[in-house]
Design an enzyme around this catalytic site. Sequence first.
Site: not given
Length: 241
Positions: A37, A73
């Site tokens: 990420k 997220d």
Amino acid sequence: IEGVYEAVDASPEEFPDVVKRLADEGWQGVNVTIPHKTAAAQLADHRTEAVDAFGASNLLLFRDGKIIADNTDWQGFQRCLSALPDPAYSKAVVLGAGGAAAPIVHALLDYHDVVVVNRTAEKAKALASRFGDHVRTAPWEKRSDILAGAEVLVNTTSLGMAGQPPLDIDLEPMRSKSLVVDIVYDPLSTPLLKKAREKGFQTAHGLTMLVYQAVPSFRAFTGTEPPDPEIILRKLTEERQ
Ligand code: ATR
């Protein structure tokens, strides 16, 4: 929808080349997961505000020869908060300061008081310093006391996961009708969530976040709305119980 969504393996060394290859092949974009990420945020040509705020991306979009890094997220987590009262007067406590904690703290941006509590104090301070004055830290030993007046508790540590010891915490100081979130989904019902339910608190588990982070990704890839996420969440939850 005529389309393909599939899993691709990539080592950290291969990751940038794999992304470039997929962009060249004409894919709309990719979802990115652990441990890529941070690298995803770094290799993009453009970053959304959220990605700039905490340096992690779970969604890369390929548009007009450029790579755009987004993060959904935090939006997935924000859905867990939707039933709560006005955040402008609310306090939230986040346990842990690893990769999973950053989008959670970002999602709490409208909260009046956000406290990051981590076993390693330096990591909590480093995370809090990326955000505004509404985010502070407290020592790990104070994790129960600091819950006084809080409406939200989120556990992002590995405590309570399968094979790990449970999280030792006293929920008594929290406000009534509080929300307790455990971001793991193995097991779905952690000792922390069981304790919270016994107290009559609202609870949410990791599958809620997982399903709701997928909604904006689906929209971005296909240009259409996904099927009702609540139905998907219910089905996934039933399968795991
Ligand atoms: P990352 O997401 O960066 O890979 P991790 O190493 O998986 O992070 O750890 C996730 C979180 O669980 C961290 O906040 C970690 O605390 P430290 O920063 O002090 O390592 C926390 N954690 C793991 N085991 C723990 C334990 N036994 N007691 C308290 N916190 C723990």
